[in-house]
Design a protein around this motif. Structure first.
Motif, short mmCIF file in Angstrom:
data_model
loop_
_atom_site.label_atom_id
_atom_site.label_comp_id
_atom_site.label_asym_id
_atom_site.label_seq_id
_atom_site.Cartn_x
_atom_site.Cartn_y
_atom_site.Cartn_z
N LYS A 275 5.26 0.65 -0.88
CA LYS A 275 3.89 0.46 -0.44
C LYS A 275 2.94 0.74 -1.59
CE LYS A 275 4.46 1.59 4.46
NZ LYS A 275 5.88 1.86 4.50
N GLY A 276 1.85 0.02 -1.62
CA GLY A 276 0.77 0.30 -2.54
C GLY A 276 1.07 0.06 -4.01
N GLU A 277 2.12 -0.67 -4.32
CA GLU A 277 2.50 -0.88 -5.71
C GLU A 277 1.57 -1.81 -6.47
OE1 GLU A 277 5.19 0.45 -7.71
OE2 GLU A 277 4.88 1.89 -6.10
N PHE A 278 1.09 -2.86 -5.82
CA PHE A 278 0.23 -3.82 -6.49
C PHE A 278 -1.09 -3.92 -5.74
CE2 PHE A 278 -1.23 -8.23 -7.27
CZ PHE A 278 -1.45 -8.12 -8.64
N GLN A 279 -2.17 -3.57 -6.40
CA GLN A 279 -3.51 -3.60 -5.84
C GLN A 279 -3.61 -2.78 -4.56
OE1 GLN A 279 -4.45 -7.80 -5.50
NE2 GLN A 279 -5.16 -7.85 -7.61
N GLY A 280 -2.74 -1.79 -4.40
CA GLY A 280 -2.78 -0.91 -3.24
C GLY A 280 -2.26 -1.52 -1.96
N MET A 281 -1.56 -2.64 -2.06
CA MET A 281 -1.09 -3.32 -0.86
C MET A 281 0.43 -3.28 -0.77
SD MET A 281 -3.57 -6.64 -0.75
CE MET A 281 -2.97 -7.32 -2.28
N PRO A 282 0.98 -3.21 0.43
CA PRO A 282 0.27 -2.78 1.63
C PRO A 282 -0.12 -1.31 1.51
CG PRO A 282 2.61 -2.99 2.09
CD PRO A 282 2.41 -3.45 0.68
N PRO A 283 -1.21 -0.93 2.14
CA PRO A 283 -1.68 0.45 2.01
C PRO A 283 -0.63 1.47 2.45
CG PRO A 283 -3.38 -0.93 2.96
CD PRO A 283 -2.13 -1.76 2.93
#
Length: 158
Positions: free
Chosen positions: A34-42
């Motif tokens: 989670k949250g690896e790229f641009q914080g998605m998925p949160p």
């Protein structure tokens, strides 16, 4: 198994309907990382639920199903004033590299055509080689605008 010919996941792709909501939430609750790229998925569940709610309210969505569970999600978020849309795709880690992304992308691009959109764009991690290969297969090209050392923008003219 032949490494050159990976087994394809026998998934079914369906346009999102409200009764699919719980399955979509379960997919993202189990999603890693989670949250690896641009914080998605949160990472935070409440924030993740709000993010899912925004995607299903503001976009056109399709889900990949394997038996009775969601294993992938694709969305386009249209901007009808520009006749374009942002594209997002997530495939469960255990189902990557098996054709799920290809099926989801094909379905959502059909929907983009029905909406009379002229351009689809996305932002991709510069090192997401599997994703970049998928996007190029469908005709996405790198844009010289909005790029950095860690992420790139790709555009598909319809």
């Amino acid at each position: 198994m032949n490494a050159g010919n990976p087994i394809k996941t026998p998934c079914e792709v369906k346009i999102y309907r409200p009764e699919h909501y719980e399955g979509l939430v379960k997919m993202y609750d189990a999603f890693r990382p989670k949250g690896e790229f641009q914080g998605m998925p949160p990472r935070n569940r409440a924030t993740r639920i709000q993010w899912i709610d925004n995607l299903v309210a503001g976009g056109d969505n399709a889900l990949a199903w394997l038996e009775d569970r969601v294993i992938g999600h694709v969305a386009i978020i249209p901007d009808f004033s520009k006749l374009d849309a942002e594209y997002l795709i997530f495939v469960s880690q255990d189902n990557r590299g098996m054709g799920v992304g290809k099926k989801l992308t094909s379905k959502i691009l059909q929907r983009a055509g029905q909406l009379a959109l002229t351009k689809i764009w996305l932002t991709v991690d510069a090192y997401n080689f599997r994703g970049i290969k998928l996007y190029k297969r469908f005709g996405f090209q790198f844009s010289q605008e909005h790029c950095s050392a860690s992420e790139r923008t790709m555009i598909l003219s319809l």
